[in-house]
Motif scaffolding. Structure first.
Motif, PDB file in Angstrom:
ATOM      1  N   SER A 248      36.338 -10.401  25.520  1.00 45.12           N
ATOM      2  CA  SER A 248      37.465  -9.671  24.937  1.00 45.12           C
ATOM      3  C   SER A 248      37.086  -7.948  24.613  1.00 45.12           C
ATOM      4  O   SER A 248      35.924  -7.670  24.766  1.00 45.12           O
ATOM      5  CB  SER A 248      37.765 -10.221  23.633  1.00 45.12           C
ATOM      6  N   PHE A 249      38.024  -7.258  24.668  1.00 44.97           N
ATOM      7  CA  PHE A 249      37.791  -5.844  24.429  1.00 44.97           C
ATOM      8  C   PHE A 249      38.472  -5.183  23.387  1.00 44.97           C
ATOM      9  O   PHE A 249      39.723  -5.482  23.085  1.00 44.97           O
ATOM     10  CB  PHE A 249      38.362  -5.261  26.035  1.00 44.97           C
ATOM     11  N   HIS A 250      38.151  -4.001  22.770  1.00 40.69           N
ATOM     12  CA  HIS A 250      38.577  -3.449  21.647  1.00 40.69           C
ATOM     13  C   HIS A 250      38.639  -2.060  21.763  1.00 40.69           C
ATOM     14  O   HIS A 250      37.644  -1.332  22.169  1.00 40.69           O
ATOM     15  CB  HIS A 250      37.826  -4.082  20.311  1.00 40.69           C
ATOM     16  N   HIS A 251      39.660  -1.351  21.608  1.00 42.44           N
ATOM     17  CA  HIS A 251      39.783   0.243  21.420  1.00 42.44           C
ATOM     18  C   HIS A 251      39.492   0.779  19.898  1.00 42.44           C
ATOM     19  O   HIS A 251      40.111   0.254  19.329  1.00 42.44           O
ATOM     20  CB  HIS A 251      40.798   0.688  22.199  1.00 42.44           C
ATOM     21  N   PHE A 252      38.536   1.757  19.872  1.00 46.38           N
ATOM     22  CA  PHE A 252      38.494   2.456  18.965  1.00 46.38           C
ATOM     23  C   PHE A 252      39.068   3.857  18.972  1.00 46.38           C
ATOM     24  O   PHE A 252      38.576   4.391  20.054  1.00 46.38           O
ATOM     25  CB  PHE A 252      36.776   2.599  18.405  1.00 46.38           C
ATOM     26  N   ASP A 253      40.221   4.392  18.422  1.00 44.11           N
ATOM     27  CA  ASP A 253      40.676   5.585  18.837  1.00 44.11           C
ATOM     28  C   ASP A 253      40.085   6.818  18.156  1.00 44.11           C
ATOM     29  O   ASP A 253      40.474   7.527  17.347  1.00 44.11           O
ATOM     30  CB  ASP A 253      42.177   5.528  18.297  1.00 44.11           C
ATOM     31  N   ALA A 254      38.576   6.941  18.379  1.00 44.98           N
ATOM     32  CA  ALA A 254      37.589   7.743  17.808  1.00 44.98           C
ATOM     33  C   ALA A 254      37.758   9.231  18.529  1.00 44.98           C
ATOM     34  O   ALA A 254      37.504   8.978  19.907  1.00 44.98           O
ATOM     35  CB  ALA A 254      36.223   7.342  17.449  1.00 44.98           C
ATOM     36  N   VAL A 255      37.446  10.293  17.959  1.00 43.12           N
ATOM     37  CA  VAL A 255      37.432  11.344  18.759  1.00 43.12           C
ATOM     38  C   VAL A 255      36.086  11.513  19.641  1.00 43.12           C
ATOM     39  O   VAL A 255      35.278  11.365  18.942  1.00 43.12           O
ATOM     40  CB  VAL A 255      37.881  12.712  18.231  1.00 43.12           C
ATOM     41  N   ASN A 256      36.014  12.082  20.833  1.00 46.42           N
ATOM     42  CA  ASN A 256      35.091  12.543  21.668  1.00 46.42           C
ATOM     43  C   ASN A 256      35.832  13.537  22.684  1.00 46.42           C
ATOM     44  O   ASN A 256      36.398  13.015  23.462  1.00 46.42           O
ATOM     45  CB  ASN A 256      34.462  11.223  22.198  1.00 46.42           C
ATOM     46  N   GLU A 257      35.347  14.460  22.581  1.00 49.71           N
ATOM     47  CA  GLU A 257      35.875  15.740  23.327  1.00 49.71           C
ATOM     48  C   GLU A 257      35.729  15.620  24.857  1.00 49.71           C
ATOM     49  O   GLU A 257      36.627  15.766  25.473  1.00 49.71           O
ATOM     50  CB  GLU A 257      35.249  16.988  22.985  1.00 49.71           C
ATOM     51  N   LEU A 258      34.916  14.527  25.316  1.00 45.16           N
ATOM     52  CA  LEU A 258      34.949  14.079  26.678  1.00 45.16           C
ATOM     53  C   LEU A 258      35.584  12.939  27.160  1.00 45.16           C
ATOM     54  O   LEU A 258      36.382  12.933  27.991  1.00 45.16           O
ATOM     55  CB  LEU A 258      33.510  14.088  27.200  1.00 45.16           C
ATOM     56  N   TYR A 259      35.407  11.833  26.224  1.00 47.24           N
ATOM     57  CA  TYR A 259      36.014  10.566  26.627  1.00 47.24           C
ATOM     58  C   TYR A 259      37.353  10.388  25.748  1.00 47.24           C
ATOM     59  O   TYR A 259      38.247   9.674  26.202  1.00 47.24           O
ATOM     60  CB  TYR A 259      35.204   9.486  26.144  1.00 47.24           C
ATOM     61  N   ASN A 260      37.687  10.993  24.540  1.00 50.12           N
ATOM     62  CA  ASN A 260      39.014  10.723  24.062  1.00 50.12           C
ATOM     63  C   ASN A 260      39.324  11.819  23.080  1.00 50.12           C
ATOM     64  O   ASN A 260      39.173  11.844  22.033  1.00 50.12           O
ATOM     65  CB  ASN A 260      38.528   9.468  23.047  1.00 50.12           C
ATOM     66  N   PRO A 261      39.698  13.128  23.774  1.00 47.83           N
ATOM     67  CA  PRO A 261      39.953  14.377  23.190  1.00 47.83           C
ATOM     68  C   PRO A 261      41.262  14.146  22.183  1.00 47.83           C
ATOM     69  O   PRO A 261      41.339  14.930  21.258  1.00 47.83           O
ATOM     70  CB  PRO A 261      40.185  15.363  24.596  1.00 47.83           C
ATOM     71  N   PHE A 262      41.929  13.240  22.656  1.00 45.80           N
ATOM     72  CA  PHE A 262      43.169  13.093  21.390  1.00 45.80           C
ATOM     73  C   PHE A 262      42.933  12.092  20.598  1.00 45.80           C
ATOM     74  O   PHE A 262      43.737  11.482  19.839  1.00 45.80           O
ATOM     75  CB  PHE A 262      44.448  12.717  22.341  1.00 45.80           C
ATOM     76  N   GLY A 263      41.589  11.652  20.324  1.00 47.55           N
ATOM     77  CA  GLY A 263      41.289  10.572  19.355  1.00 47.55           C
ATOM     78  C   GLY A 263      41.669  11.298  17.882  1.00 47.55           C
ATOM     79  O   GLY A 263      41.559  12.269  17.613  1.00 47.55           O
ATOM     80  N   ARG A 264      42.426  10.169  17.150  1.00 50.54           N
ATOM     81  CA  ARG A 264      42.864  10.771  15.818  1.00 50.54           C
ATOM     82  C   ARG A 264      41.865  10.373  14.778  1.00 50.54           C
ATOM     83  O   ARG A 264      42.124  10.973  13.504  1.00 50.54           O
ATOM     84  CB  ARG A 264      44.026   9.812  15.464  1.00 50.54           C
TER      85      ARG A 264
ATOM     86  N   ARG B  67      37.489   8.998  13.343  1.00 51.32           N
ATOM     87  CA  ARG B  67      36.127   9.373  13.628  1.00 51.32           C
ATOM     88  C   ARG B  67      35.602   8.109  13.667  1.00 51.32           C
ATOM     89  O   ARG B  67      35.951   7.030  13.059  1.00 51.32           O
ATOM     90  CB  ARG B  67      35.676  10.024  12.503  1.00 51.32           C
ATOM     91  N   THR B  68      34.305   8.241  14.327  1.00 54.31           N
ATOM     92  CA  THR B  68      33.872   7.035  14.836  1.00 54.31           C
ATOM     93  C   THR B  68      33.436   6.199  13.443  1.00 54.31           C
ATOM     94  O   THR B  68      33.518   4.811  13.227  1.00 54.31           O
ATOM     95  CB  THR B  68      32.383   7.123  15.601  1.00 54.31           C
ATOM     96  N   SER B  69      33.140   6.873  12.338  1.00 58.04           N
ATOM     97  CA  SER B  69      32.744   6.319  11.140  1.00 58.04           C
ATOM     98  C   SER B  69      34.070   5.807  10.503  1.00 58.04           C
ATOM     99  O   SER B  69      33.831   4.921   9.339  1.00 58.04           O
ATOM    100  CB  SER B  69      31.984   7.491  10.313  1.00 58.04           C
ATOM    101  N   ASP B  70      35.040   5.989  10.825  1.00 61.56           N
ATOM    102  CA  ASP B  70      36.355   5.051  10.421  1.00 61.56           C
ATOM    103  C   ASP B  70      36.546   3.796  10.777  1.00 61.56           C
ATOM    104  O   ASP B  70      37.294   2.914  10.438  1.00 61.56           O
ATOM    105  CB  ASP B  70      37.468   5.924  10.613  1.00 61.56           C
ATOM    106  N   PHE B  71      35.390   3.313  11.873  1.00 62.48           N
ATOM    107  CA  PHE B  71      35.883   2.150  12.416  1.00 62.48           C
ATOM    108  C   PHE B  71      34.727   1.015  12.153  1.00 62.48           C
ATOM    109  O   PHE B  71      33.534   1.349  12.090  1.00 62.48           O
ATOM    110  CB  PHE B  71      35.850   2.223  13.862  1.00 62.48           C
ATOM    111  N   ARG B  72      35.095  -0.097  11.571  1.00 56.28           N
ATOM    112  CA  ARG B  72      34.235  -1.260  11.408  1.00 56.28           C
ATOM    113  C   ARG B  72      34.172  -2.077  12.696  1.00 56.28           C
ATOM    114  O   ARG B  72      35.393  -2.101  13.377  1.00 56.28           O
ATOM    115  CB  ARG B  72      34.751  -2.195  10.433  1.00 56.28           C
ATOM    116  N   LEU B  73      33.241  -2.661  13.120  1.00 60.06           N
ATOM    117  CA  LEU B  73      33.208  -3.712  14.264  1.00 60.06           C
ATOM    118  C   LEU B  73      33.896  -4.740  13.926  1.00 60.06           C
ATOM    119  O   LEU B  73      33.718  -5.178  12.713  1.00 60.06           O
ATOM    120  CB  LEU B  73      31.702  -3.962  14.706  1.00 60.06           C
ATOM    121  N   PRO B  74      34.941  -5.190  14.682  1.00 60.40           N
ATOM    122  CA  PRO B  74      35.782  -6.271  14.214  1.00 60.40           C
ATOM    123  C   PRO B  74      35.152  -7.576  14.567  1.00 60.40           C
ATOM    124  O   PRO B  74      35.487  -8.574  15.266  1.00 60.40           O
ATOM    125  CB  PRO B  74      36.969  -6.174  15.257  1.00 60.40           C
ATOM    126  N   LEU B  75      33.867  -7.878  13.668  1.00 58.08           N
ATOM    127  CA  LEU B  75      33.121  -8.990  13.413  1.00 58.08           C
ATOM    128  C   LEU B  75      32.623  -9.261  11.966  1.00 58.08           C
ATOM    129  O   LEU B  75      32.463  -8.229  11.478  1.00 58.08           O
ATOM    130  CB  LEU B  75      31.703  -8.733  14.480  1.00 58.08           C
TER     131      LEU B  75
END
Ligand SMILES: C[S@@+](CC[C@H](N)C(=O)[O-])C[C@H]1O[C@@H](n2cnc3c(N)ncnc32)[C@H](O)[C@@H]1O
Length: 321
Positions: free
Chosen positions: A162-178, A180-188
């Motif tokens: 299974s696969f899960h998207h984190f909409d965290a900003v990364n200027e190269l991989y996800n410039p429109f990310g809304r 931050r990485t620290s806003d996401f908990r691993l869904p586990l």
């Protein structure tokens, strides 16, 4: 805004960006975002133009839609390119990752494996043959197009994956990310994971992001769980060696200090390549409640270790402290 699709000599009816995920692109289609004046204002990384459709939903539009046939899958080449390598090495590098995981942290077929920064599933393809019916794989990434592709093509064929998207900003991989990485908990759930792999992902994360993920690893790892995370180990000796014997396609200089012990190669795109010195990597793992039992894995990137290099990047193997 619209996306013009040219197939051979003829223009297919332009599509709305909201149709992009479901559109049946053919191998060789040429794509252009219109009107050109608006398109010129959009971010472009690895030659793909990023278009935001709605908050949390942005697409990467390549100039050409090319497909690579691999083990009965037809994979968009522009998404393979984001791994930092091309289609011709997809199998080779994925196989090397698995061997490194096996040798350095150990794997077993019934494991619960989490691939943080899974990209287009380079390691998932390898694990399909390895995991037993009880084994499970979860891939996480900020590149939405890759996650959507994996969800639509890998999961239906193999529901262990299974696969899960984190909409965290990364200027190269996800410039429109809304967020931050620290806003996401691993869904586990807590203490549910046997093995975690991050192949060339800490190399694209800033200090607070590495620390956040490490804290999450501490939470989700089983008592005997392990993490394999590759990264660039910063030292004057490594940088000196990199000048004459470096193996990266780009010049690894890491001249730009982001914080104490953390260096970027390119200040315009800091997450393009980030290096950590030993003291900082050890401090982060301690703050997160993690530990390591072995010296860092020696990477070939700088040329410092010559024949003693164990894999491309340096790496750390983590367990709960
Ligand atoms: C060099 S690629 C490696 C991909 C994959 N591990 C492989 O070896 O094929 C780095 C990956 O990290 C992902 N990434 C960047 N920032 C991330 C973040 N904050 N959380 C999860 N993944 C991230 C990128 O989208 C990209 O897929």
């Amino acid at each position: 805004m619209q996306i013009a699709v040219t197939r051979g000599d003829s223009r297919v009816t332009p599509i709305d960006p909201a149709q992009f995920d479901d559109f049946d692109f053919h191998d060789g289609d040429r794509l252009a975002v219109l009107p050109a004046r608006e398109a010129a204002k959009l971010p472009v990384t690895w030659g793909d133009r990023h278009v935001e459709i709605s908050p949390g939903r942005a697409i990467r539009v390549p100039e050409q839609w090319k497909l690579f046939d691999f083990r009965t899958f037809r994979i968009p080449v522009h998404l393979i390119t984001l791994t930092g390598a091309g289609p011709e090495t997809l199998d080779l590098i994925g196989g090397a990752h698995l061997r490194n995981y096996e040798n350095q942290m150990g794997l077993f077929p019934g494991m619960n494996f989490v691939d943080v920064g899974c990209g287009i599933g380079r390691d998932a393809f390898q694990l399909m043959d390895y995991l037993s019916p009880e084994g499970r794989y979860l891939g996480i990434d900020v590149t939405r197009d890759s996650i959507v592709w994996c969800q639509r093509h890998i999961t239906p064929r193999d529901p262990r994956f299974s696969f899960h998207h984190f909409d965290a900003v990364n200027e190269l991989y996800n410039p429109f990310g809304r967020r931050r990485t620290s806003d996401f908990r691993l869904p586990l759930p807590d203490a549910s994971v046997d093995r975690i792999g991050l192949a060339s992902v800490f190399t694209h994360l800033l200090e607070d992001e590495v620390l956040h993920y490490m804290r999450e690893f501490r939470r989700v790892l089983k008592p005997d769980g392990r993490v394999h995370a590759s990264f660039f180990l910063y030292s004057q000796a490594a940088l000196q060696a990199a000048r004459s014997a470096g193996t990266t396609a780009w010049a690894a200089t890491f001249l730009h200090r982001l914080s104490k012990g953390v260096y970027a190669n390119d200040p315009a795109y800091p997450r393009g390549a980030v290096a950590y010195d030993e003291e900082t990597m050890r401090r982060l793992m301690q703050e997160a409640g993690l530990a390591t039992d072995r010296p860092f894995v020696k990477g070939a990137w700088s040329g410092l270790f010559g024949d003693e290099a164990e894999e491309g990047q340096d790496a750390v193997i983590l367990r709960r402290a």
